[in-house]
Scaffold this active site. Structure first.
Site: not given
Ligand code: C2E
Ligand code: MG
Ligand code: MG
Length: 663
Positions: A309-310
């Site tokens: 993800g981030d």
């Protein structure tokens, strides 16, 4: 089996011919020398027995010429085979050479004058038998060459024996015939064995080669799989799998060397928003750029990974790991201020960073990750774009917060999250003017949970709208009860935190609930803070909708927020709730008295009701009344209470105010 052999022969023929060629040329020179020696001996033997003979001498010249030519062709084959002619031609050349020598030997009995094979010249037959047997043995791998040499002398012997037609000669001819038969059989059988051996050897080599190739292919595939399994294709950084392995091995190394390991967990702010609004390829570009910034900051001094993800991570190992981690975190926050270009859009992507250090704060990889995660969580909860270090208190706080988050949804649905109400009264008449709804939750293990904690957990768990609908439902039920309690005009206030407007449509939720309960919006007051009003992007349109729908709007904690008063004119605000920090002990503070007097003046000028909250004493209530405050709320009048207690309180309060009025 035969079919298999034939197909093997076909596929391996060039290699078999090469092997035959090698075999035939290997000891050809010795064989030629031996032939020269034997032929010269034969001429000597014949010359000693019969005296010099021209035909025999010519025979020797022919034989030696054949041998010389064969030696030449041997050299040519060695030099040019594979370039000018193939192995098949080379074998044919060798066979032709063998035939020429074989024919020369075959001519011998016919060149010796008065040849007597069964008497004086029997030794010549002996030599010829020997020479043809030698050829058959030497050429065991290539029947054509061996027979080309061996058969002519044997046939010549039979022919010369049969010339006389005496008994001994016939018997001898039969013997030579048998010898021819044996030679034919053994030479072809030997070639069969040789070819089978060669095929087996070639097959084994081919198999070994293909196994080697397969091995190379597997190694290549493995290394590709390893890159895929350990790398993140978007950023080119190591992925979570490799990160986990490295974290464990680095912790082992740090333990062994008595060093420190610092772990940074990094989370991008608003990344989901970029993905949702600009698309996933824009999101990928942002991740790629963040990867580059991490590389530029860390260089080769730490391991950077994208965990998914981030979320990114950095591992620093060494005695100065902690210092380097702090410097890197500061630099990353600094770099994150520069916008990232995504197509034509420039986006500033903020970072939140959590740091934890081994062995000071955690003793295992899992514990270290959990600590860094808690620090990251804290960084995000404190407004993002910052770095937080883990500390033990944080763990207790985070555990508590996580527990609240986990249990919240079930608590809302089970009705364990209660809505209590705190009365508001008119300072001059003591009459009840309304109530404020306040959240209450007594957690079975954690005890009472403060309302701001509940609200924060609801936002994290995406339950903020559910929670507001839950409170709004209780507010509407009370509003429907109030006429029966002789308070048909009393208002009930609900609190809405500033960031709720950005998460869901507050106006939609309130409209839905009030419509379901058939509530007049003018009796429901929405308490917002100055912060919400100033956030025109998220709240502006919704506040206008609420105003247009007829809800009352109150500015809560007035005086604590921003100093701009312009919004009081722009938006139709009904009430200002003066923060309790100005209200408490107002009877003792001239400054606060002056401030409240000024706010009362402002309220009159703008036709706003002034509500003072946090009134705890009779003295303060009296001073506030004298200062012109209309409505008050505080422990002096009543604490927040559950709706059942509230009804009793309302009855008791109404009775006492009625009595006061009579008196
Ligand atoms: P608030 O809206 O300013 O609420 C008033 C707070 O002051 C309440 O605290 C109340 O119990 C307390 N209070 C009232 N009178 C006195 C007094 O005389 N002395 C003192 N010391 N305190 C007094 P509470 O219930 O702990 O709520 C705290 C804050 O939580 C509220 O501040 C409000 O901002 C928020 N909150 C409560 N319920 C909700 C809700 O349903 N939704 C949202 N978004 N926020 C809520
Ligand atoms: Mg309030
Ligand atoms: Mg307040």
């Amino acid at each position: 089996m035969d079919l298999q052999h034939a197909s093997d022969m076909k596929s391996f023929l060039p290699a078999i011919r090469q092997a035959q060629q090698n075999l035939m040329t290997a000891a050809l020179r010795q064989s030629l020398l031996l032939n020269t020696f034997i032929a010269t001996s034969v001429v000597l033997i014949v010359s000693i027995g019969r005296g010099p003979s021209l035909p025999v001498f010519l025979w020797l010249v022919v034989l030696l010429t054949s041998l010389a030519l064969r030696d030449l062709s041997r050299s040519a084959i060695k030099r040019f085979s594979g370039h000018w002619f193939d192995n098949g031609v080379a074998v044919k050349l060798l066979t032709a050479g063998a035939l020429s020598t074989g024919l020369a030997w075959a001519a011998l009995p016919f060149c010796i004058p008065n040849f007597d094979g069964t008497g004086l010249d029997a030794v010549i037959y002996l030599i010829m038998v020997g020479i043809s047997a030698g050829a058959a043995i030497r050429g065991f791998g290539c029947s054509s060459t061996a027979l080309a040499f061996a058969l002519p002398p044997q046939i010549a012997m039979i022919a010369s024996l049969l010339r006389t037609l005496d008994g001994t000669a016939i018997v001898l001819a039969l013997n030579v015939g048998a010898f021819v038969y044996v030679t034919l059989r053994s030479v072809t059988a030997a070639e069969g064995v040789f070819v089978s051996n060669e095929i087996a050897k070639l097959k084994a080599t081919a198999l070994a080669e293909s196994l080697g190739q397969a091995n190379d292919d597997i190694r290549l595939t493995n290394s590709r799989l390893e890159v895929l399994a350990n790398g993140d294709p978007t950023t080119g950084l190591p992925n979570r799998t490799l990160f986990n392995t490295r974290l464990k091995s680095d912790i082992a190394a740090a333990t062994e060397r008595g060093e420190t390991l610092s772990l940074l967990l990094i989370d991008l702010d608003r990344f989901k928003q970029i993905n949702d609004t600009l698309g996933h390829s824009a999101g990928d570009m942002v991740l790629y750029e963040i990867g580059n910034r991490l590389r530029a900051t860390v260089g080769g001094s730490g391991l950077i990974a994208r965990l998914g993800g981030d979320e990114f991570a950095i591992i620093y190992l060494g005695s100065d790991a902690y210092d380097r981690a702090l410097v890197a975190a500061a630099e990353l926050l600094q770099r994150s201020r520069a916008p990232i270009m995504v197509g034509t859009t420039a986006s500033v992507v903020g970072l939140s960073i959590g740091i934890a250090t081994f062995p000071q704060q955690a003793q295992s990889a899992e514990a270290l990750l959990a600590c860094a995660d808690m620090a990251l969580y804290e960084a995000k909860a404190n407004g993002r774009r910052q770095m937080r270090e883990f500390d033990p208190e944080l763990k207790a706080r985070t555990d508590r917060q996580r527990r609240i988050e986990q249990d919240l949804e079930a608590a809302i649905h089970a009705g364990r999250i209660e809505t209590w109400f705190q009365p508001q009264v008119a300072l001059c008449s003591q009459k009840i003017t309304g109530f404020e709804a306040l959240l209450r939750w007594t957690h079975p293990q954690l005890g009472p949970i403060a309302p701001p904690e509940i609200v924060q957990a609801a936002q994290i768990m995406h339950l903020a709208d559910t929670l507001t609908a839950h409170v709004a439902g209780a507010v509407c039920r009370l509003l429907n009860r109030l006429p029966a309690l002789d308070l048909p005009e009393a208002t009930v206030a609900i609190n809405i935190s500033p960031n709720e407007f950005a998460i869901y449509s507050v106006a939609d939720v309130l409209e839905l609930v009030t419509r379901r309960h058939g509530i007049n919006p003018a009796l429901l007051e929405v308490e917002i803070t100055e912060e919400a009003i100033l956030d025109t992007v998220s709240a502006g349109e919704q506040l206008k909708r609420l105003e247009n729908a007829g809800y009352k709007l109150a500015v809560d904690d007035f005086g604590m927020g921003h100093s701009s008063l312009a919004y009081l004119i722009g938006l139709k605000i009904d009430r200002l709730k003066i923060d309790r920090s100005f209200v408490q002990k107002v009877s003792e503070s001239r400054t606060n008295q002056g401030l409240i007097a000024a706010l009362v003046g402002l309220g009159h000028a703008l036709s706003l009701d002034i509500v003072v909250e946090g009134v705890e004493t009779a003295e303060d209530a009296e001073v506030l009344r004298m200062l012109g405050c209309g409505i008050a709320q505080g422990y002096f009048f009543a604490r927040p209470m559950a709706v059942e207690a509230l009804e009793a309180w309302i009855s008791a309060h109404t009775v006492s105010t009625d009595q006061m009025a009579v008196a």
